[in-house]
Design an enzyme around this catalytic site. Structure first.
Site, PDB file in Angstrom:
ATOM      1  N   SER A 119      34.484 114.321  98.131  1.00 32.31           N
ATOM      2  CA  SER A 119      35.542 114.188  99.140  1.00 32.31           C
ATOM      3  C   SER A 119      35.946 112.730  99.296  1.00 32.31           C
ATOM      4  CB  SER A 119      35.014 114.696 100.483  1.00 32.31           C
ATOM      5  OG  SER A 119      35.901 114.373 101.531  1.00 32.31           O
ATOM      6  N   TYR A 157      28.174 115.426 107.363  1.00 35.77           N
ATOM      7  CA  TYR A 157      28.947 115.912 106.213  1.00 35.77           C
ATOM      8  C   TYR A 157      29.310 114.783 105.253  1.00 35.77           C
ATOM      9  CZ  TYR A 157      33.078 117.619 103.682  1.00 35.77           C
ATOM     10  OH  TYR A 157      33.987 117.941 102.703  1.00 35.77           O
TER      11      TYR A 157
HETATM   12  P1  NAD Z   1      36.494 126.769 102.076  1.00 43.15           P
HETATM   13  O1  NAD Z   1      36.018 127.147 103.428  1.00 43.15           O
HETATM   14  O2  NAD Z   1      37.575 127.558 101.490  1.00 43.15           O
HETATM   15  O3  NAD Z   1      35.299 126.759 101.048  1.00 43.15           O
HETATM   16  C1  NAD Z   1      33.986 126.462 101.387  1.00 43.15           C
HETATM   17  C2  NAD Z   1      33.139 127.604 100.881  1.00 43.15           C
HETATM   18  O4  NAD Z   1      31.762 127.242 100.977  1.00 43.15           O
HETATM   19  C3  NAD Z   1      33.279 128.880 101.688  1.00 43.15           C
HETATM   20  O5  NAD Z   1      34.330 129.656 101.202  1.00 43.15           O
HETATM   21  C4  NAD Z   1      31.927 129.538 101.471  1.00 43.15           C
HETATM   22  O6  NAD Z   1      32.034 130.536 100.502  1.00 43.15           O
HETATM   23  C5  NAD Z   1      31.044 128.438 100.946  1.00 43.15           C
HETATM   24  N1  NAD Z   1      29.797 128.307 101.701  1.00 43.15           N
HETATM   25  C6  NAD Z   1      29.537 127.472 102.729  1.00 43.15           C
HETATM   26  N2  NAD Z   1      28.278 127.665 103.156  1.00 43.15           N
HETATM   27  C7  NAD Z   1      27.736 128.625 102.375  1.00 43.15           C
HETATM   28  C8  NAD Z   1      26.461 129.237 102.309  1.00 43.15           C
HETATM   29  N3  NAD Z   1      25.460 128.891 103.147  1.00 43.15           N
HETATM   30  N4  NAD Z   1      26.257 130.201 101.380  1.00 43.15           N
HETATM   31  C9  NAD Z   1      27.241 130.563 100.536  1.00 43.15           C
HETATM   32  N5  NAD Z   1      28.462 129.994 100.536  1.00 43.15           N
HETATM   33  C10 NAD Z   1      28.704 129.030 101.452  1.00 43.15           C
HETATM   34  O7  NAD Z   1      36.897 125.244 102.181  1.00 43.15           O
HETATM   35  P2  NAD Z   1      37.238 124.140 101.080  1.00 43.15           P
HETATM   36  O8  NAD Z   1      37.869 123.055 101.854  1.00 43.15           O
HETATM   37  O9  NAD Z   1      37.943 124.722  99.929  1.00 43.15           O
HETATM   38  O10 NAD Z   1      35.806 123.643 100.627  1.00 43.15           O
HETATM   39  C11 NAD Z   1      35.431 123.539  99.277  1.00 43.15           C
HETATM   40  C12 NAD Z   1      34.814 122.184  99.033  1.00 43.15           C
HETATM   41  O11 NAD Z   1      35.804 121.182  99.235  1.00 43.15           O
HETATM   42  C13 NAD Z   1      33.673 121.829  99.982  1.00 43.15           C
HETATM   43  O12 NAD Z   1      32.619 121.259  99.244  1.00 43.15           O
HETATM   44  C14 NAD Z   1      34.287 120.791 100.898  1.00 43.15           C
HETATM   45  O13 NAD Z   1      33.319 119.901 101.383  1.00 43.15           O
HETATM   46  C15 NAD Z   1      35.248 120.126  99.951  1.00 43.15           C
HETATM   47  N6  NAD Z   1      36.322 119.342 100.572  1.00 43.15           N
HETATM   48  C16 NAD Z   1      37.232 119.925 101.412  1.00 43.15           C
HETATM   49  C17 NAD Z   1      38.245 119.149 101.974  1.00 43.15           C
HETATM   50  C18 NAD Z   1      39.277 119.753 102.868  1.00 43.15           C
HETATM   51  O14 NAD Z   1      40.004 119.004 103.514  1.00 43.15           O
HETATM   52  N7  NAD Z   1      39.396 121.051 102.972  1.00 43.15           N
HETATM   53  C19 NAD Z   1      38.327 117.792 101.663  1.00 43.15           C
HETATM   54  C20 NAD Z   1      37.398 117.233 100.819  1.00 43.15           C
HETATM   55  C21 NAD Z   1      36.406 118.006 100.272  1.00 43.15           C
END
Ligand code: NAD
Ligand code: MG
Length: 335
Positions: free
Chosen positions: A227, A240
């Site tokens: 991130s 986080y």
């Molecule tokens: P999202 O909610 O769509 O995806 C996160 C997923 O993590 C969930 O769908 C879930 O399936 C999974 N998850 C979390 N805890 C879990 C557990 N205990 N067991 C099984 N599955 C679990 O959101 P996203 O934003 O697409 O997140 C994906 C990645 O992107 C993450 O690593 C997040 O840190 C990173 N990220 C997101 C952003 C943002 O702004 N959305 C920015 C930077 C990085």
């Protein structure tokens, strides 16, 4: 010069030419005949500032982990837009968090690029996961759905086993699942919450990669989702943000460790992206309403806008890219 001499001279010169050509072409391994491009229709330019919804957004909150299908506006994961061109034909990918957000965008793109895809998700995300399974199958690829809690080491091992069995092998591991909960103060973070974040974001990739490694042949790739928070942490994401710095760091150490084995390790660093993670505790209601407004493009990114990065990093064409993090920060963040 008699005829015989002329011929032998021509032969010598011709032979020399061929020899020079061989010298010039020889070192270009894998070079093939030049291909003519298909006659593509010109694409119209798209203004990235107006391509997708902008803040202000409606206030909205879902119980963790949230569903993409219940978000307003619904995120775009490339369902109707991603077009493949066989870049991952025959590849076998496991994607954690493949039901929604970046993981779903990668799953759709991978399938349309010709890969079979196993997705993991939390059991309560079954409705989102079903949509992804249907999209993978619609692309003519094998879909394997493996729900379960990544905080459990035994499950992480079983996840890899089931993915390998279901796909008949494994050569792309996308460790993308993540837990993000905003807390104004470090004093608001309980040990249980801290542990939850660490287990999901740091332990699970460790367990999954260890389980996957014996199955990964040279040419395979591991991709972690880090991130902008790894480099420029927000005050309310104390736990986080440090896990994302750890992700960025493991990508670099593992790339050095696994490079000699022919396994690449890369990362993706998103900026603010419109996903369920943000509406299920990841952002405060205040931040959510103006989500992405501080990006140079004036809006949050959509998961679909990162799909091509996950494809590029997995593609064998990126064979010299390892230990590198690709960003999609909308003008914010590093790298
Ligand atoms: P999202 O909610 O769509 O995806 C996160 C997923 O993590 C969930 O769908 C879930 O399936 C999974 N998850 C979390 N805890 C879990 C557990 N205990 N067991 C099984 N599955 C679990 O959101 P996203 O934003 O697409 O997140 C994906 C990645 O992107 C993450 O690593 C997040 O840190 C990173 N990220 C997101 C952003 C943002 O702004 N959305 C920015 C930077 C990085
Ligand atoms: Mg989800």
């Amino acid at each position: 010069m008699n005829e015989e001499n002329k011929i032998s001279r021509r032969k010598v010169i011709g032979g020399l030419g061929a020899g020079l050509a061989a010298v010039a072409v020889g070192p270009v391994f894998g070079a093939t005949e030049p291909q003519a491009n298909a006659p593509y229709a010109p694409l119209s330019l798209q203004d990235p500032t107006s391509k997708y919804p902008k803040p202000p957004f409606k206030g909205q909150s879902q119980p963790w982990p949230g569903l993409a299908s219940k978000m307003d506006p619904k995120p775009d994961h490339g369902e109707t837009s991603y077009k493949g061109s066989g870049r991952l034909a025959g590849r076998k990918a496991l994607i954690t968090g493949g039901d929604s957000g970046m993981g779903r965008a990668a799953a759709i793109a991978y399938a349309r690029e010709g890969a079979d895809v196993a997705i993991n998700y939390f059991p309560s995300e079954e409705p989102d996961a079903r949509e992804v399974v249907a999209l993978i199958k619609a692309a003519g690829r094998k879909a394997v759905a493996i729900p379960g809690d990544l905080r459990d080491e035994a499950f992480c091992k079983r996840l890899v086993d089931e993915a390998v069995r279901g796909l008949g092998g494994l050569d792309i591991v996308v460790s993308n699942a993540g837990r993000q909960q905003a807390h104004e103060s470090i004093l608001d973070i309980s040990t249980e919450q801290f542990d939850w974040t660490m287990k999901t974001n740091i332990y699970a990739p460790f367990w999954i990669i260890k389980a996957a490694l014996p199955h990964l042949q040279p040419g395979s790739v591991i991709i972690g989702t880090t991130s902008e928070q790894a480099y420029d942490p927000s005050p309310d994401l104390y736990d986080y943000a440090q896990t994302k710095a750890a992700t960025m760091n493991y990508v670099k150490s593992l790339a050095k460790q696994l490079g000699p084995k022919g396994i690449r390790v890369c990362g993706v660093a998103p900026g603010p992206i419109w996903t369920p993670l943000q509406v299920s505790g990841g952002a405060t209601q205040e931040k959510l309403k103006n989500f992405g407004s501080d990006a140079a493009l004036g809006r949050p990114g959509q998961p679909a806008e990162l799909a091509s990065i996950y494809v590029q990093l997995a593609d064998s064409g990126a064979s010299y890219t390892t230990g590198n993090i690709y960003g999609a920060g909308g003008g914010k963040g590093q790298p």
